[in-house]
Scaffold this active site. Structure first.
Site, PDB file in Angstrom:
ATOM      1  N   TRP A 191       0.798  -1.223   0.000  1.00  0.00           N
ATOM      2  CA  TRP A 191       0.000   0.000   0.000  1.00  0.00           C
ATOM      3  C   TRP A 191       0.837   1.282   0.000  1.00  0.00           C
ATOM      4  CZ3 TRP A 191       1.608   2.692   4.139  1.00  0.00           C
ATOM      5  CH2 TRP A 191       2.110   1.979   5.230  1.00  0.00           C
ATOM      6  N   LYS A 215      -2.204  -8.464  -7.610  1.00  0.00           N
ATOM      7  CA  LYS A 215      -2.981  -8.432  -6.379  1.00  0.00           C
ATOM      8  C   LYS A 215      -2.513  -7.202  -5.585  1.00  0.00           C
ATOM      9  CE  LYS A 215      -3.846  -9.091  -2.072  1.00  0.00           C
ATOM     10  NZ  LYS A 215      -3.210  -8.236  -1.130  1.00  0.00           N
ATOM     11  N   SER A 217      -2.758  -4.081  -2.703  1.00  0.00           N
ATOM     12  CA  SER A 217      -3.197  -4.044  -1.305  1.00  0.00           C
ATOM     13  C   SER A 217      -4.669  -3.674  -1.230  1.00  0.00           C
ATOM     14  CB  SER A 217      -2.374  -3.024  -0.521  1.00  0.00           C
ATOM     15  OG  SER A 217      -2.961  -2.775   0.747  1.00  0.00           O
ATOM     16  N   GLU A 218      -5.381  -4.298  -0.302  1.00  0.00           N
ATOM     17  CA  GLU A 218      -6.795  -3.983  -0.086  1.00  0.00           C
ATOM     18  C   GLU A 218      -6.976  -2.554   0.443  1.00  0.00           C
ATOM     19  OE1 GLU A 218      -5.352  -6.932   1.023  1.00  0.00           O
ATOM     20  OE2 GLU A 218      -6.118  -7.796  -0.834  1.00  0.00           O
ATOM     21  N   GLY A 268       6.736  -6.586   0.286  1.00  0.00           N
ATOM     22  CA  GLY A 268       5.993  -6.555   1.538  1.00  0.00           C
ATOM     23  C   GLY A 268       6.843  -7.036   2.691  1.00  0.00           C
ATOM     24  N   VAL A 272       5.578 -12.454   5.462  1.00  0.00           N
ATOM     25  CA  VAL A 272       4.764 -12.925   4.335  1.00  0.00           C
ATOM     26  C   VAL A 272       5.670 -13.481   3.241  1.00  0.00           C
ATOM     27  CG1 VAL A 272       3.138 -12.253   2.526  1.00  0.00           C
ATOM     28  CG2 VAL A 272       2.862 -11.361   4.852  1.00  0.00           C
ATOM     29  N   GLY A 273       6.800 -12.837   3.011  1.00  0.00           N
ATOM     30  CA  GLY A 273       7.742 -13.318   2.000  1.00  0.00           C
ATOM     31  C   GLY A 273       8.196 -14.739   2.267  1.00  0.00           C
ATOM     32  N   GLU A 290      11.001  -8.558  -2.441  1.00  0.00           N
ATOM     33  CA  GLU A 290      11.556  -7.319  -1.891  1.00  0.00           C
ATOM     34  C   GLU A 290      10.888  -7.135  -0.538  1.00  0.00           C
ATOM     35  OE1 GLU A 290      11.472  -3.737  -0.595  1.00  0.00           O
ATOM     36  OE2 GLU A 290      10.500  -3.175  -2.474  1.00  0.00           O
ATOM     37  N   CYS A 324      10.154   1.034   2.662  1.00  0.00           N
ATOM     38  CA  CYS A 324      11.016  -0.105   2.999  1.00  0.00           C
ATOM     39  C   CYS A 324      12.485   0.299   3.056  1.00  0.00           C
ATOM     40  CB  CYS A 324      10.818  -1.227   1.986  1.00  0.00           C
ATOM     41  SG  CYS A 324      10.974  -0.686   0.277  1.00  0.00           S
ATOM     42  N   GLU A 421      11.493  -2.611  11.987  1.00  0.00           N
ATOM     43  CA  GLU A 421      11.026  -1.424  11.263  1.00  0.00           C
ATOM     44  C   GLU A 421       9.884  -0.756  12.024  1.00  0.00           C
ATOM     45  OE1 GLU A 421      11.180  -1.489   6.578  1.00  0.00           O
ATOM     46  OE2 GLU A 421      10.299  -3.341   7.309  1.00  0.00           O
ATOM     47  N   SER A 481      16.534   5.749  -4.990  1.00  0.00           N
ATOM     48  CA  SER A 481      15.814   4.858  -5.910  1.00  0.00           C
ATOM     49  C   SER A 481      15.626   5.516  -7.268  1.00  0.00           C
ATOM     50  CB  SER A 481      14.442   4.499  -5.326  1.00  0.00           C
ATOM     51  OG  SER A 481      14.576   3.853  -4.091  1.00  0.00           O
TER      52      SER A 481
END
Length: 521
Positions: A191, A215, A217-218, A268, A272-273, A290, A324, A421, A481
């Site tokens: 998100w 997919k 983020s909600e 994310g 979860v990764g 990532e 991140c 984090e 970046s």
């Protein structure tokens, strides 16, 4: 005396309440006006995309998308699951055969047209990002430019996917190496950068001939849907891009279980990764991950103080600290520690907090209540272990999920602020004596995404940059970046790289072809 002070404070707060309510109402009305304008635009969508058709969830369930600055509902979107994901995968699989057979030049033209449309709607897309994600409008428009740059870059890079000819070991043979698209890609995005995290994955995937199931983020699906609508307007064929959102575990499991999905790319959390990595083993899928970071920002005694403060400010407080690559730990050498702490606090104190649509705002709200509670828990832990709050350290008077820009001194390596984090606008200051100690503290983590150093010593620049166990290192710079450089981490910060000429290799398979002499007898 204490009662007197409390009574005085109550009177002051009471006197400000009418103006605060007025400000909140104005904020709400302005956001609603912008939302109403966006809903009438040509790219605003609130349905998933499967096979080129906008569709609701099969069971008609929906999710609310909220504005984090006001708490108001912007739109309802489908709450999809396994069935919709399976159909999206089938759609992408069917489209792959034709999309992958297009010439690189043809795919390049589609991507270039998509880029042009993204840039043509830069202002509106920026407003949509601010509306559903909360970052200041100027920053949101900057994300659109950054995100679109990946589509432009990979539209050009599509034509540079070169193979090889290997010198043969026998005179009557020719040895060739071809690069071919992996196949259907499942792209799972977060998100905090609702456009750029999609284009950074979808750009190279489409460039080399893959098709995708996104997919998003909600919490921030509207930007993804708008960008996908513009892709359709650019002429990208039905089924090449599909979007499903809703029940994250069901969608993830469907992508992992399908043998038609040949690659998962995910940005994310590390937790979860790891689950995705384990789940991908069943069908031996390729992975790009990532994941989380714990970025050190090392300020040496010989650094230019103004450059160090400016760079730390950018690395730490961009997107309210919700990135991140955010500077999660600010390591300051003892000779400059007090001076730097004072200068940084003064700079942070000037940061204007508010709704992203308000003039001059540089820090918006955090994404939701859970994010604020996490920051509060980290601050409480640090204080209980001896840290001192120099500035901020509490919720902002604006309410909702706004949090004061915060500077904390005397942070130790065992505190949560240094170990995990915080993902919020908190700058923890750690003191160090020597270069060796700074490197040790910086590397004492499972993460290895981004790091920053500030020094005017050229030899130190090389020594420290090479010693840091991180995929990205910024020297005297807080924002590093770019679409032309490889982005990714080491250790538990992930696998693979995104962006640059190296990023497209993540979506390609090597095929070796040995050509024999057909006339040989």
């Amino acid at each position: 005396m204490r009662f007197s002070r409390m009574a005085t404070m109550s009177k002051i707060l009471a006197s400000h309440l009418p103006s605060m309510r007025t400000s909140t109402r104005q904020l709400s009305m302005e956001a609603q006006n912008i939302a109403d304008r966006l809903k009438s635009s040509s790219f605003f969508r609130t349905q998933g995309l499967i096979g080129g058709k906008w569709t609701d969830a099969y069971d008609a369930n929906t999710l609310k998308v909220n504005n984090p600055a006001t708490g108001e509902i912007i739109a309802n979107v489908p709450c999809m699951g396994r069935k919709e994901t399976d159909d999206a995968v089938s759609s992408a699989y069917n489209a792959f055969s034709s999309w992958s057979k297009l010439t690189a030049a043809e795919r390049s033209k589609y991507l270039r047209k998509w880029y042009d449309l993204l840039m043509a709607h830069k202002e509106e897309l920026g407003q949509l990002i601010t509306l559903e994600q909360g970052k200041p409008l100027k920053e949101a428009i900057g994300e659109v430019g950054y995100g679109a740059a990946f589509i432009e870059f990979f539209s050009e890079e599509a034509k540079r996917v070169y193979g090889d000819i290997i010198p043969a070991t026998l005179a009557d043979r020719r040895l060739l190496v071809l690069k071919q698209p992996v196949g259907v890609v499942g792209a799972i995005t977060p998100w905090n950068f609702p456009l750029a995290m999609i284009t950074r994955k979808v750009g190279p995937a489409l460039a080399c001939g893959c098709t995708v199931v996104i997919k998003p983020s909600e919490l921030t699906p509207l930007t993804a849907l708008a960008a996908t609508e513009l892709a359709l307007q650019a002429g990208i064929p039905p089924g090449v891009i599909n979007v499903v959102m809703g029940n994250a575990p069901e969608i993830g499991d469907a992508l992992l279980a399908s043998p038609q999905v040949r690659k998962i790319t995910f940005t994310g959390s590390t937790a979860v990764g790891k689950k995705l990595m384990a789940g991908a083993a069943g069908t031996v899928k390729r992975l790009s991950l990532e994941l989380g970071g714990n970025a050190p920002c090392i300020v040496f005694d010989d650094a230019d103080l103004d450059v160090a403060v400016k760079g730390t400010l950018a690395a730490k407080f961009r997107n309210s600290g919700q990135t991140c690559v955010c500077a999660n730990r600010v390591l300051v050498q003892e000779g400059i520690y007090d001076k730097f702490a004072d200068a940084l606090s003064k700079a942070v104190q000037s940061l204007h907090v508010g709704d992203g649509f308000s003039e001059g705002v540089v820090q918006g709200p955090l994404i939701n209540e859970a994010a604020v509670k996490k920051v509060e828990r980290f601050i409480e832990d640090a204080i209980s272990k001896g840290a001192k709050v120099l500035l901020g350290g509490k919720r902002h008077s604006l309410g909702m999920t706004f949090y004061e820009p915060t500077v904390v001194s005397d942070v130790k390596n065992e505190m949560l602020l240094a170990r995990e984090e915080v993902f919020g606008p908190v700058a923890p200051l750690l003191r160090f004596k020597t270069e060796e100690e700074a490197i040790h503290i910086a590397n004492d983590t499972n993460a290895g995404l981004a790091a920053y150093i500030f020094t005017n010593n050229v030899q130190r620049t090389w020594r420290v940059s090479e010693a840091l166990e991180y995929g990205l290192v910024g020297v005297n710079e807080g924002i590093i970046s770019t679409e032309v450089a490889p982005f990714g981490g080491v250790k538990q910060s992930g696998l693979g790289r995104e962006g640059s000429k190296y990023g497209i290799d993540e979506y390609l398979e090597l095929k070796y072809v040995c050509l024999g002499d057909m006339n040989r007898k």
